[in-house]
Design a protein around this motif. Sequence first.
Motif, PDB file in Angstrom:
ATOM      1  N   GLU A  42       0.813  -1.216   0.000  1.00 47.81           N
ATOM      2  CA  GLU A  42       0.000   0.000   0.000  1.00 47.81           C
ATOM      3  C   GLU A  42       0.849   1.270   0.000  1.00 47.81           C
ATOM      4  OE1 GLU A  42      -3.061  -0.402  -0.535  1.00 47.81           O
ATOM      5  OE2 GLU A  42      -3.255  -2.533  -0.088  1.00 47.81           O
TER       6      GLU A  42
ATOM      7  N   TRP B  73       1.473   5.634   0.560  1.00 50.21           N
ATOM      8  CA  TRP B  73       1.333   6.618   1.637  1.00 50.21           C
ATOM      9  C   TRP B  73       0.281   7.674   1.335  1.00 50.21           C
ATOM     10  CZ3 TRP B  73       2.032  10.827  -1.238  1.00 50.21           C
ATOM     11  CH2 TRP B  73       2.809  10.689  -2.391  1.00 50.21           C
ATOM     12  N   ASN B  74      -0.164   7.792   0.073  1.00 52.13           N
ATOM     13  CA  ASN B  74      -0.951   8.998  -0.254  1.00 52.13           C
ATOM     14  C   ASN B  74      -2.343   9.000   0.389  1.00 52.13           C
ATOM     15  OD1 ASN B  74      -1.735   7.024  -2.077  1.00 52.13           O
ATOM     16  ND2 ASN B  74      -1.997   8.429  -3.796  1.00 52.13           N
TER      17      ASN B  74
ATOM     18  N   LYS C  53       1.775  -4.746   3.745  1.00 51.94           N
ATOM     19  CA  LYS C  53       3.064  -4.051   3.779  1.00 51.94           C
ATOM     20  C   LYS C  53       2.758  -2.601   3.360  1.00 51.94           C
ATOM     21  CE  LYS C  53       6.637  -2.219   1.402  1.00 51.94           C
ATOM     22  NZ  LYS C  53       6.845  -1.226   2.443  1.00 51.94           N
TER      23      LYS C  53
ATOM     24  N   SER D 170       6.867   2.863   3.601  1.00 51.04           N
ATOM     25  CA  SER D 170       7.820   3.013   4.708  1.00 51.04           C
ATOM     26  C   SER D 170       7.738   4.368   5.404  1.00 51.04           C
ATOM     27  CB  SER D 170       9.242   2.793   4.204  1.00 51.04           C
ATOM     28  OG  SER D 170       9.371   1.466   3.760  1.00 51.04           O
TER      29      SER D 170
ATOM     30  N   SER E 185       3.539   3.026  -7.711  1.00 51.63           N
ATOM     31  CA  SER E 185       4.142   3.484  -8.964  1.00 51.63           C
ATOM     32  C   SER E 185       4.166   2.373 -10.016  1.00 51.63           C
ATOM     33  CB  SER E 185       5.570   3.946  -8.681  1.00 51.63           C
ATOM     34  OG  SER E 185       6.315   2.867  -8.166  1.00 51.63           O
TER      35      SER E 185
ATOM     36  N   LEU F 261      -2.164   1.684 -10.369  1.00 48.73           N
ATOM     37  CA  LEU F 261      -0.911   2.438 -10.519  1.00 48.73           C
ATOM     38  C   LEU F 261      -1.207   3.916 -10.772  1.00 48.73           C
ATOM     39  CD1 LEU F 261       0.910  -0.286 -12.624  1.00 48.73           C
ATOM     40  CD2 LEU F 261       0.786  -0.050 -10.143  1.00 48.73           C
TER      41      LEU F 261
ATOM     42  N   GLU G  56       3.672  11.104 -15.031  1.00 47.04           N
ATOM     43  CA  GLU G  56       2.721  11.500 -13.996  1.00 47.04           C
ATOM     44  C   GLU G  56       3.349  12.604 -13.141  1.00 47.04           C
ATOM     45  OE1 GLU G  56       1.842   8.470 -11.026  1.00 47.04           O
ATOM     46  OE2 GLU G  56      -0.145   9.314 -10.747  1.00 47.04           O
TER      47      GLU G  56
HETATM   48  P1  NDP Z   1       6.096   3.351  -4.658  1.00 45.19           P
HETATM   49  O1  NDP Z   1       5.391   2.660  -5.744  1.00 45.19           O
HETATM   50  O2  NDP Z   1       7.567   3.187  -4.574  1.00 45.19           O
HETATM   51  O3  NDP Z   1       5.473   2.915  -3.248  1.00 45.19           O
HETATM   52  C1  NDP Z   1       4.201   2.318  -3.094  1.00 45.19           C
HETATM   53  C2  NDP Z   1       4.335   1.045  -2.278  1.00 45.19           C
HETATM   54  O4  NDP Z   1       5.071   0.066  -3.020  1.00 45.19           O
HETATM   55  C3  NDP Z   1       5.102   1.231  -0.981  1.00 45.19           C
HETATM   56  O5  NDP Z   1       4.561   0.382  -0.004  1.00 45.19           O
HETATM   57  C4  NDP Z   1       6.507   0.797  -1.354  1.00 45.19           C
HETATM   58  O6  NDP Z   1       7.288   0.394  -0.273  1.00 45.19           O
HETATM   59  C5  NDP Z   1       6.209  -0.374  -2.260  1.00 45.19           C
HETATM   60  N1  NDP Z   1       7.272  -0.704  -3.201  1.00 45.19           N
HETATM   61  C6  NDP Z   1       8.155   0.119  -3.794  1.00 45.19           C
HETATM   62  N2  NDP Z   1       8.944  -0.576  -4.637  1.00 45.19           N
HETATM   63  C7  NDP Z   1       8.562  -1.860  -4.565  1.00 45.19           C
HETATM   64  C8  NDP Z   1       8.990  -3.063  -5.189  1.00 45.19           C
HETATM   65  N3  NDP Z   1       9.973  -3.077  -6.068  1.00 45.19           N
HETATM   66  N4  NDP Z   1       8.360  -4.200  -4.881  1.00 45.19           N
HETATM   67  C9  NDP Z   1       7.363  -4.184  -4.011  1.00 45.19           C
HETATM   68  N5  NDP Z   1       6.903  -3.105  -3.368  1.00 45.19           N
HETATM   69  C10 NDP Z   1       7.487  -1.947  -3.653  1.00 45.19           C
HETATM   70  O7  NDP Z   1       5.742   4.868  -4.721  1.00 45.19           O
HETATM   71  P2  NDP Z   1       6.598   6.116  -4.183  1.00 45.19           P
HETATM   72  O8  NDP Z   1       6.182   6.367  -2.817  1.00 45.19           O
HETATM   73  O9  NDP Z   1       8.054   5.947  -4.413  1.00 45.19           O
HETATM   74  O10 NDP Z   1       6.089   7.234  -5.180  1.00 45.19           O
HETATM   75  C11 NDP Z   1       6.682   7.336  -6.475  1.00 45.19           C
HETATM   76  C12 NDP Z   1       5.643   7.631  -7.504  1.00 45.19           C
HETATM   77  O11 NDP Z   1       4.696   6.572  -7.577  1.00 45.19           O
HETATM   78  C13 NDP Z   1       4.797   8.855  -7.241  1.00 45.19           C
HETATM   79  O12 NDP Z   1       5.470  10.011  -7.588  1.00 45.19           O
HETATM   80  C14 NDP Z   1       3.588   8.542  -8.067  1.00 45.19           C
HETATM   81  O13 NDP Z   1       3.847   8.859  -9.407  1.00 45.19           O
HETATM   82  C15 NDP Z   1       3.420   7.047  -7.918  1.00 45.19           C
HETATM   83  N6  NDP Z   1       2.460   6.681  -6.866  1.00 45.19           N
HETATM   84  C16 NDP Z   1       1.179   6.458  -7.231  1.00 45.19           C
HETATM   85  C17 NDP Z   1       0.241   6.159  -6.277  1.00 45.19           C
HETATM   86  C18 NDP Z   1      -1.171   5.915  -6.652  1.00 45.19           C
HETATM   87  O14 NDP Z   1      -2.061   6.213  -5.857  1.00 45.19           O
HETATM   88  N7  NDP Z   1      -1.417   5.347  -7.808  1.00 45.19           N
HETATM   89  C19 NDP Z   1       0.575   6.089  -4.860  1.00 45.19           C
HETATM   90  C20 NDP Z   1       1.966   6.305  -4.576  1.00 45.19           C
HETATM   91  C21 NDP Z   1       2.846   6.590  -5.569  1.00 45.19           C
HETATM   92  P3  NDP Z   1       8.382   1.396   0.375  1.00 45.19           P
HETATM   93  O15 NDP Z   1       7.628   2.577   0.845  1.00 45.19           O
HETATM   94  O16 NDP Z   1       8.955   0.576   1.453  1.00 45.19           O
HETATM   95  O17 NDP Z   1       9.344   1.713  -0.738  1.00 45.19           O
END
Ligand code: NDP
Length: 454
Positions: free
Chosen positions: A128, A130-131, A154, A157, A207, A229, A359
């Motif tokens: 999940e 953080w947003n 999960k 972080s 993402s 995503l 995005e």
């Molecule tokens: P992430 O995709 O990195 O984080 C979302 C979740 O995925 C977190 O729990 C993260 O864990 C986990 N994660 C990250 N990488 C992996 C992986 N390789 N395998 C499994 N789980 C993983 O998003 P960010 O917070 O880095 O944001 C980056 C961009 O993602 C944003 O700028 C936005 O464009 C997009 N985003 C889109 C969202 C939506 O609502 N669709 C929500 C959040 C982000 P951890 O925090 O431990 O890295």
Amino acid sequence: MAIQTINPFNNQVIKSYEEMTPDAVEIAISIADETFQHWRKTSFSQRKVLLHKVADLMRSQKDVLAKLITLEMGKLIAQSYAEIALSADIVDYYADNAETFLEDQRLEPEYGEAYIKSTPIGVLLGVEPWNFPFYQVASFAAPNIMAGNVVLVKHASNVPQCALAIHRLFEEARAPEGVYTNLFLSGSRIDEVVADERIKGVSLTGSEAAGASIAAAAGKALKKSVLELGGSDAFIVLADADIDQSVDWAVIGRMNNTGQCCVAAKRIIVVEEVADEFLTKFKAKLSGLKVGDPMDSDTELGPLSSEGAVIQLIEQVQRSVSAGAKVLLGGKLIERKGAFIEATILGDIKPGMAAYHEELFGPVAAFYRVKDEQAAIDLANDSPFGLGGSIFTKDIEKGKRLAEQIDTGMVFINHPTWTQADLPFGGTKRSGYGRELSSLGVQEFVNKKLIRVS
Ligand code: NDP
């Protein structure tokens, strides 16, 4: 990435947590798997009692929970309260409706009798973001627990206290251990959990990179995934739209959650006849937003979720500007402590620029003027994403006809893309696959089992 609460309003580190050891993860999975063996046999009424209790606790603890959201990821406090209320509604919605959504489906074969029974499949993993730290978890956990599955979550972080608070809500509601379990793990350790044969499915919101990684791990292990995503929703304003209302909605659609929504109105597409009027009014509203502490109820523009998020966004703005895009408003960091960026409008955006294809996860609107409705639809569809979108017009029938031509999972007429418990949520193209919420959200991780009597 360390598991930490860092207040994005002032970059202060508030609390740090240790990741779980491999042994602790193994124990969590095995408890969840054992619990599933009896949870699958509980009745809908038993599950309903648990989830109503969770929703009640969420509402009664709303002050503490809303402040935690704002502390950890910087959401304006009024929006944090709204998120808690919506999350509780989602939990109640599935408590009340899951049984109906999952009831046996009678078929009418040529001869004999047949029906489809929806049965739970086991331990699920939710990854999940953080947003919307409560809403996203509610949308995943509530339908699946009602369906008779159990969940491991999960969380991102940077929202560990929200993650623990949700786990505690289930404990306080007396959920059997293993029905809902928080996992403190970094993203890089998720593949090993996905590969575990006791995990039967995985759902991720985040993402594209995380989605591709999770989908690959799930595919390798031959298990189902659901991916929510990113998006780059078009917000289309036609010549006959009510311009003042459209501007108000554009501000809300682009700025809600400081622009960090997958379904935010990221591309504002306005037909030529009304583009100047729209832009003048849109600029005036955005430039008047009051910047400040997200805990203050009169703040209108708070920080992004982290310093890293601001750096990424400003870099996208700068790359676009270097390639010829024009800054129509803002475009800079705000000179103060914390993860702040000005409300920004970019214009003259062309294919090949970052702002055209990527995005923009923050308060940066990509503004386009187009010659007519067809050009608006063509531009809306020229995106790698396919999540939501909206059309503003007084002619509802025309709005519906155009909505059908937009290649996304959701299109709203005279409203920015939004979410509520009883409407499906999800996208196509690089925005992912599968649906959350409504009757569809509870069907993703159940076995549709045919029973045939000859
Ligand atoms: P992430 O995709 O990195 O984080 C979302 C979740 O995925 C977190 O729990 C993260 O864990 C986990 N994660 C990250 N990488 C992996 C992986 N390789 N395998 C499994 N789980 C993983 O998003 P960010 O917070 O880095 O944001 C980056 C961009 O993602 C944003 O700028 C936005 O464009 C997009 N985003 C889109 C969202 C939506 O609502 N669709 C929500 C959040 C982000 P951890 O925090 O431990 O890295």
